[in-house]
Design a protein around this motif. Structure first.
Motif, mmCIF file in Angstrom:
data_model
loop_
_atom_site.group_PDB
_atom_site.id
_atom_site.type_symbol
_atom_site.label_atom_id
_atom_site.label_comp_id
_atom_site.label_asym_id
_atom_site.label_seq_id
_atom_site.Cartn_x
_atom_site.Cartn_y
_atom_site.Cartn_z
ATOM 1 N N ALA A 139 2.333 -6.582 9.492
ATOM 2 C CA ALA A 139 1.767 -5.111 9.655
ATOM 3 C C ALA A 139 2.919 -4.187 9.141
ATOM 4 N N CYS A 140 2.361 -3.279 8.679
ATOM 5 C CA CYS A 140 3.211 -2.204 8.065
ATOM 6 C C CYS A 140 3.339 -1.121 9.029
ATOM 7 N N PRO A 141 4.606 -0.701 9.346
ATOM 8 C CA PRO A 141 4.692 0.110 10.810
ATOM 9 C C PRO A 141 4.396 1.624 10.176
ATOM 10 N N THR A 142 4.249 1.973 8.825
ATOM 11 C CA THR A 142 4.165 3.240 8.281
ATOM 12 C C THR A 142 2.598 3.469 8.362
ATOM 13 N N CYS A 143 2.032 2.542 7.355
ATOM 14 C CA CYS A 143 0.575 2.843 7.186
ATOM 15 C C CYS A 143 -0.616 1.857 8.095
ATOM 16 N N GLY A 144 0.084 0.812 8.701
ATOM 17 C CA GLY A 144 -0.885 0.083 9.240
ATOM 18 C C GLY A 144 -1.367 -0.988 8.591
ATOM 19 N N HIS A 145 -1.244 -1.149 7.177
ATOM 20 C CA HIS A 145 -1.842 -2.123 6.443
ATOM 21 C C HIS A 145 -1.340 -3.526 6.857
ATOM 22 N N ILE A 146 -2.226 -4.484 6.863
ATOM 23 C CA ILE A 146 -1.977 -5.861 7.412
ATOM 24 C C ILE A 146 -2.141 -6.908 6.071
ATOM 25 N N GLU A 196 0.734 -1.134 -0.057
ATOM 26 C CA GLU A 196 0.028 0.063 -0.079
ATOM 27 C C GLU A 196 0.887 1.272 -0.086
ATOM 28 N N CYS A 197 2.057 1.298 0.666
ATOM 29 C CA CYS A 197 2.849 2.379 0.927
ATOM 30 C C CYS A 197 3.543 2.687 -0.600
ATOM 31 N N PRO A 198 3.832 3.904 -1.033
ATOM 32 C CA PRO A 198 4.432 4.273 -1.976
ATOM 33 C C PRO A 198 5.875 4.086 -2.045
HETATM 34 ZN ZN LIG Z 1 2.307 0.580 4.389
#
Ligand SMILES: [Zn+2]
Length: 199
Positions: free
Chosen positions: A21-28, A6-8
């Motif tokens: 889990a993404c530490p930047t955007c919280g996406h799982i 999800e992150c650019p």
């Molecule tokens: Zn992310």
């Protein structure tokens, strides 16, 4: 390694009880199940190769079993074993184990690994507990077994005796392969693995 989709910018995800889990955007990312790893460790001459077919039979459907030597040729390249980057080799096996976990099973690795070899690797966080089972034999039996190998196999006998002693002194679970047949030794290893899985 999991990267957030999800992150650019590339963002390395961390283990989470729901997956990664993404530490930047919280996406799982839910496809990040973790399972234990069992290292069946032993210095040369311990009987790793001898018990392998029996361990495969003992643990069919319970765990996926690999002989770590299977990655020496592809990772060694033209230089063979001298070309292997051992940290990358061990980390590759942890990543394989993480892949196996997506299929719902723990992994058993037959290889000469100790906790200090695996604990700091990037792949370590993508498996749960790492349990060690030492395959052992008396020192003179080890010398005899290594001497009986084909001439192209390595002959670092005293190094292997010392490594065997180090494993014996530092890791609690062990099976002495001089006390029974290969099938009986594999059965003892499987009992220890099942005990950890049930516990
Ligand atoms: Zn992310």
């Amino acid at each position: 390694m999991h990267y957030c989709q999800e992150c650019p910018e590339p963002s390395v995800m961390t283990p989470d009880r729901h997956g990664a889990a993404c530490p930047t955007c919280g996406h799982i990312d839910p496809v990040a199940a973790r399972q234990p790893v069992f290292v069946v460790a032993g210095a040369s001459g311990s009987g790793k190769s001898t018990i392998l077919p029996h361990l495969l039979a003992e643990l069919a459907g319970v765990a996926v079993v690999f002989d770590c030597d299977w990655l020496i040729d592809p990772l060694g390249g033209e230089k063979g074993i001298a070309g292997v980057d051992w940290a990358a080799f061990r980390d590759a096996w942890l990543h394989v184990a993480h892949g196996v976990a997506q299929n719902g099973l723990p992994t058993v690795l037959l290889g000469p690994f100790i906790p200090a070899h695996l604990d700091e690797l990037p792949g370590r966080r993508w498996v749960t507990d790492v349990h060690y089972v030492v395959l052992d034999c008396p020192d003179d039996e080890r010398r005899h077994r290594i001497e009986a190998r084909p001439p192209w196999r390595s002959r670092d006998i005293e190094d292997q005796v010392l490594f065997g002693q180090r494993l014996r002194d530092n890791l609690p679970d062990s099976v002495d392969t001089s006390c029974g047949s290969p099938a009986e030794s594999a059965h003892q290893v499987a009992i220890i693995i099942r005990r950890h899985l049930d516990g």
